[in-house]
Structures are given as C-alpha cells and as structure tokens.
Design a protein around this motif. Sequence first.
Motif, mmCIF file in Angstrom:
data_model
loop_
_atom_site.group_PDB
_atom_site.id
_atom_site.type_symbol
_atom_site.label_atom_id
_atom_site.label_comp_id
_atom_site.label_asym_id
_atom_site.label_seq_id
_atom_site.Cartn_x
_atom_site.Cartn_y
_atom_site.Cartn_z
ATOM 1 N N ASP A 120 0.230 2.518 -4.794
ATOM 2 C CA ASP A 120 0.387 1.112 -4.428
ATOM 3 C C ASP A 120 1.319 0.408 -5.408
ATOM 4 O O ASP A 120 1.420 0.792 -6.577
ATOM 5 C CB ASP A 120 -0.962 0.398 -4.435
ATOM 6 N N ASP A 161 9.079 -0.164 7.551
ATOM 7 C CA ASP A 161 8.596 -1.542 7.499
ATOM 8 C C ASP A 161 9.139 -2.312 6.290
ATOM 9 O O ASP A 161 8.985 -3.522 6.203
ATOM 10 C CB ASP A 161 7.073 -1.574 7.487
ATOM 11 N N LYS A 175 10.149 2.605 -1.237
ATOM 12 C CA LYS A 175 8.796 3.083 -1.491
ATOM 13 C C LYS A 175 8.729 4.112 -2.614
ATOM 14 O O LYS A 175 9.599 4.975 -2.746
ATOM 15 C CB LYS A 175 8.238 3.684 -0.201
ATOM 16 N N SER A 231 0.817 -1.205 0.000
ATOM 17 C CA SER A 231 0.000 0.000 0.000
ATOM 18 C C SER A 231 0.852 1.256 0.000
ATOM 19 O O SER A 231 1.968 1.285 0.534
ATOM 20 C CB SER A 231 -0.891 -0.008 1.244
ATOM 21 N N ASP A 232 0.302 2.293 -0.552
ATOM 22 C CA ASP A 232 0.910 3.623 -0.493
ATOM 23 C C ASP A 232 1.118 4.055 0.952
ATOM 24 O O ASP A 232 1.986 4.859 1.253
ATOM 25 C CB ASP A 232 0.004 4.612 -1.226
ATOM 26 N N TYR A 233 0.342 3.481 1.866
ATOM 27 C CA TYR A 233 0.398 3.858 3.276
ATOM 28 C C TYR A 233 1.433 3.070 4.085
ATOM 29 O O TYR A 233 1.588 3.312 5.270
ATOM 30 C CB TYR A 233 -0.979 3.708 3.932
ATOM 31 N N VAL A 234 2.131 2.111 3.436
ATOM 32 C CA VAL A 234 3.135 1.342 4.173
ATOM 33 C C VAL A 234 4.220 2.296 4.666
ATOM 34 O O VAL A 234 4.604 3.244 3.982
ATOM 35 C CB VAL A 234 3.734 0.207 3.299
ATOM 36 N N LYS A 235 4.701 2.036 5.864
ATOM 37 C CA LYS A 235 5.763 2.865 6.425
ATOM 38 C C LYS A 235 7.106 2.439 5.829
ATOM 39 O O LYS A 235 7.386 1.252 5.703
ATOM 40 C CB LYS A 235 5.811 2.707 7.947
ATOM 41 N N THR A 236 7.919 3.413 5.503
ATOM 42 C CA THR A 236 9.235 3.138 4.930
ATOM 43 C C THR A 236 10.046 2.212 5.828
ATOM 44 O O THR A 236 10.718 1.294 5.344
ATOM 45 C CB THR A 236 10.002 4.458 4.694
ATOM 46 N N GLU A 283 5.358 5.983 -5.238
ATOM 47 C CA GLU A 283 4.074 6.672 -5.114
ATOM 48 C C GLU A 283 2.945 5.680 -5.399
ATOM 49 O O GLU A 283 3.039 4.873 -6.307
ATOM 50 C CB GLU A 283 3.995 7.813 -6.126
#
Length: 94
Positions: A82, A28, A78, A21-26, A80
């Motif tokens: 997903d 992680d 990461k 997801s775009d929301y994954v933390k770097t 932009e």
Amino acid sequence: MNDLPFKQKQIKENVFMREFSDYVKTEDLVWHRDKYDRTVEVVSGKGWSIQLDNQVPQMLTEGSIFKIESKRYHRLLKGEGDLIVRITEHKNAI
C-alpha cells in the motif's frame, strides 16, 4: 459507488490522508490534474513512483515531500504494498 482508486480521510479542512491499496489496478492510476496546488508527504510505501508531465518518474520514499502545482498533469506508478500519503491543499494559491 466510489470510482476513485484510493481511500481518503480528511484530517483538517485542507489536509487529507490518502491510501492506495496494493490491489489497485494499474489502469486506474491515470494521468490527471488537480484544482489546487498540493504538498504531498509520503507516509509509507515501497516501490511507488510519481510522474509529472514531461518528466521521468521519481521514486516515492517514506518521509519524502514534494509539491504538485495546480493543473499540472501527473500520475502514480504502482509499487509493492500500500501507499499512504498526506496531502495538503493550498486553496489560496494564485
């Protein structure tokens, strides 16, 4: 509880669709190794990269295919939106 930074759907015994997801933390997206050789096809994503141990990051583009040898350290960087990849595990690799 799922501590993995992606969602995964099994397509066949050794084939998986994986979504980051775009929301994954770097933080992680850590260096790791896998048990089996893998072929990875990028289905969609923009600006994401993969970095293999002792190499500079490589940009992931839609339709690109690359191989990751078992036990080789690698990580995602990461981008932009997903990232969706199709992973084929080669369990018979020596």
